[in-house]
Design a protein around this motif. Structure first.
Motif, short mmCIF file in Angstrom:
data_model
loop_
_atom_site.label_atom_id
_atom_site.label_comp_id
_atom_site.label_asym_id
_atom_site.label_seq_id
_atom_site.Cartn_x
_atom_site.Cartn_y
_atom_site.Cartn_z
N ILE A 112 -4.30 -35.48 -1.81
CA ILE A 112 -3.11 -35.77 -2.62
C ILE A 112 -1.96 -34.81 -2.36
N SER A 113 -2.18 -33.77 -1.58
CA SER A 113 -1.22 -32.67 -1.49
C SER A 113 0.15 -33.09 -0.95
N LEU A 114 0.19 -34.10 -0.08
CA LEU A 114 1.48 -34.49 0.50
C LEU A 114 2.40 -35.11 -0.54
N ASN A 115 1.89 -35.43 -1.71
CA ASN A 115 2.72 -36.01 -2.77
C ASN A 115 3.51 -34.97 -3.55
N TYR A 116 3.29 -33.66 -3.26
CA TYR A 116 3.86 -32.62 -4.10
C TYR A 116 4.55 -31.54 -3.27
N ASP A 117 5.67 -31.05 -3.81
CA ASP A 117 6.43 -29.98 -3.16
C ASP A 117 5.89 -28.61 -3.50
N ALA A 118 5.25 -28.47 -4.66
CA ALA A 118 4.73 -27.17 -5.09
C ALA A 118 3.56 -27.38 -6.03
N VAL A 119 2.64 -26.41 -6.04
CA VAL A 119 1.54 -26.44 -6.99
C VAL A 119 1.58 -25.18 -7.85
N PHE A 120 1.20 -25.35 -9.11
CA PHE A 120 1.01 -24.23 -10.03
C PHE A 120 -0.50 -24.07 -10.18
N CYS A 121 -1.08 -23.08 -9.50
CA CYS A 121 -2.53 -22.96 -9.43
C CYS A 121 -3.03 -21.83 -10.32
N ASP A 122 -3.97 -22.15 -11.18
CA ASP A 122 -4.62 -21.16 -12.02
C ASP A 122 -5.48 -20.24 -11.16
N LEU A 123 -5.83 -19.06 -11.71
CA LEU A 123 -6.63 -18.10 -10.95
C LEU A 123 -8.10 -18.13 -11.35
N TRP A 124 -8.40 -17.60 -12.56
CA TRP A 124 -9.80 -17.52 -12.99
C TRP A 124 -10.42 -18.91 -13.08
N GLY A 125 -11.54 -19.09 -12.42
CA GLY A 125 -12.23 -20.38 -12.44
C GLY A 125 -11.76 -21.34 -11.37
N CYS A 126 -10.67 -21.02 -10.70
CA CYS A 126 -10.13 -21.90 -9.65
C CYS A 126 -10.06 -21.18 -8.30
N LEU A 127 -9.41 -20.01 -8.30
CA LEU A 127 -9.27 -19.24 -7.06
C LEU A 127 -10.31 -18.12 -6.97
N HIS A 128 -10.77 -17.61 -8.13
CA HIS A 128 -11.79 -16.57 -8.16
C HIS A 128 -12.52 -16.61 -9.49
N ASN A 129 -13.59 -15.83 -9.58
CA ASN A 129 -14.37 -15.79 -10.81
C ASN A 129 -14.22 -14.47 -11.57
N GLY A 130 -13.15 -13.74 -11.27
CA GLY A 130 -12.92 -12.44 -11.89
C GLY A 130 -13.46 -11.29 -11.06
N LYS A 131 -14.31 -11.63 -10.08
CA LYS A 131 -14.90 -10.60 -9.23
C LYS A 131 -14.70 -10.87 -7.75
N VAL A 132 -14.94 -12.13 -7.35
CA VAL A 132 -14.81 -12.49 -5.93
C VAL A 132 -14.03 -13.79 -5.81
N PRO A 133 -13.28 -13.96 -4.72
CA PRO A 133 -12.54 -15.21 -4.51
C PRO A 133 -13.45 -16.31 -3.99
N TYR A 134 -12.98 -17.56 -4.13
CA TYR A 134 -13.68 -18.73 -3.61
C TYR A 134 -13.08 -19.09 -2.25
N PRO A 135 -13.81 -18.93 -1.16
CA PRO A 135 -13.25 -19.19 0.18
C PRO A 135 -12.66 -20.58 0.35
N ALA A 136 -13.32 -21.61 -0.19
CA ALA A 136 -12.82 -22.97 -0.02
C ALA A 136 -11.48 -23.17 -0.72
N MET A 175 -0.34 -19.21 -11.08
CA MET A 175 0.13 -19.14 -12.47
C MET A 175 -1.04 -18.75 -13.36
N THR A 176 -0.95 -17.58 -13.95
CA THR A 176 -2.07 -17.06 -14.70
C THR A 176 -1.67 -16.61 -16.10
N ASN A 177 -2.60 -16.75 -17.02
CA ASN A 177 -2.39 -16.27 -18.38
C ASN A 177 -2.79 -14.81 -18.54
N ALA A 178 -2.99 -14.10 -17.44
CA ALA A 178 -3.27 -12.67 -17.52
C ALA A 178 -2.11 -11.96 -18.21
#
Length: 289
Positions: free
Chosen positions: A11-35, A53-56
């Motif tokens: 779906i990515s070609l449909n969007y100019d920008a993404v607002f991506c959360d961190l915890w639970g999406c990009l990492h688990n608070g300790k290590v990042p998710y490679p995929a 975009m994080t609520n930190a």
């Protein structure tokens, strides 16, 4: 009905920008998710812009330093926007007064000491005991590994008797740090409201953090945005309120509700759960990839 996809590239070609959360999406608070990192890198290489975009409750330079320590490469994102950035603006503008009782840990000291340049000439905000405070600033529990909102009942009763407002620097209620679930400032703010107090919010799902992200991106008015996150009441609700599409990551906070395979949510269980929560993200995915 949400559409379950297997990769952001669908779906990515449909969007100019993404607002991506961190915890639970990009990492688990300790290590990042490679995929997840690769998905964002690929999206940027194709011309998309990525806002983490994080609520930190800390200013974004602290989030960037944390990502660097975890090993998240800088070519996976363009900007970092935190709840701490938006909440700082409100605090230095005097939203809860100039003498505040701070609920939080030492790691959040930068919220007070790193003053944005636009507020250098503003009156000082100082931290004081509850008995001397004009308002409350919550960045998280004093002991996030062991405390629950109920532990603050007596102190919140004192604050209520004095009519103090609470500025919440992180609207998240809980996050998972590795295998441990911990309470955030949002849980304290909700508890204060349940007791009859007034809480002010600046991160997801509330408008200030989205306004800040759009301003920093400086894209055309017709730009297309996609929110990515695992929080039904923050990421999904925020996207819905902002009128932007959402990719719900089911393998985060709510993973136990969608079957035994975290990578592949059960479509019927997912739709039933979303209906109960009265949310309808355009897309869902097990893990960001």
């Amino acid at each position: 009905m949400t559409r379950v996809i297997s990769s952001l590239s669908q779906i990515s070609l449909n969007y100019d920008a993404v607002f991506c959360d961190l915890w639970g999406c990009l990492h688990n608070g300790k290590v990042p998710y490679p995929a997840a990192i690769k998905a964002l890198q690929d999206y940027r290489r194709a011309g998309g812009r990525v806002v983490l975009m994080t609520n930190a409750p800390r200013p974004n330079q602290y989030i960037i330093a944390q990502l660097d320590r975890m090993g998240v490469p800088r070519d996976a994102w363009d900007l970092v926007v935190s709840s701490g950035d938006a909440a700082q603006d409100a605090m230095f503008a005097g939203a809860v007064g100039r003498k505040v009782w701070h609920i939080g840990t030492e790691k959040d000291d930068g919220f007070f000491s790193d003053i944005p340049s636009e507020w250098n000439d503003a009156p000082e905000v100082i931290r004081v005991p509850l008995e001397q405070a004009d308002g409350i600033v919550a960045t998280g529990p004093f002991d996030e590994l062991n405390e629950a909102p109920e532990d603050y009942r007596m102190r919140f009763k004192q604050a209520l008797d004095r009519g103090l407002k609470l500025l919440c620097a992180n609207p998240d209620v809980v996050v998972d740090m590795g295998e441990t679930r911990i309470y955030c400032a949002g849980a304290l703010a909700e508890f204060y409201e349940e007791m009859g107090g007034k809480s002010l919010y600046f991160g997801k799902p509330h408008p200030p953090i989205y306004e800040r992200a759009r301003q920093l991106l400086n894209l055309p008015a017709n730009a297309r945005y996609l929110a990515i996150g695992d929080g039904i009441n923050t990421d999904v609700r925020g996207a819905q309120q902002e009128g932007i599409d959402c990719l719900f990551v089911t393998g985060g906070l709510a993973a136990e509700n969608f079957g035994n395979d975290v990578e592949n949510p059960d479509a019927e269980m997912l739709q039933e759960w979303l209906t109960i929560h009265m949310m309808n993200p355009e897309y869902s995915i097990g893990r960001l990839r």
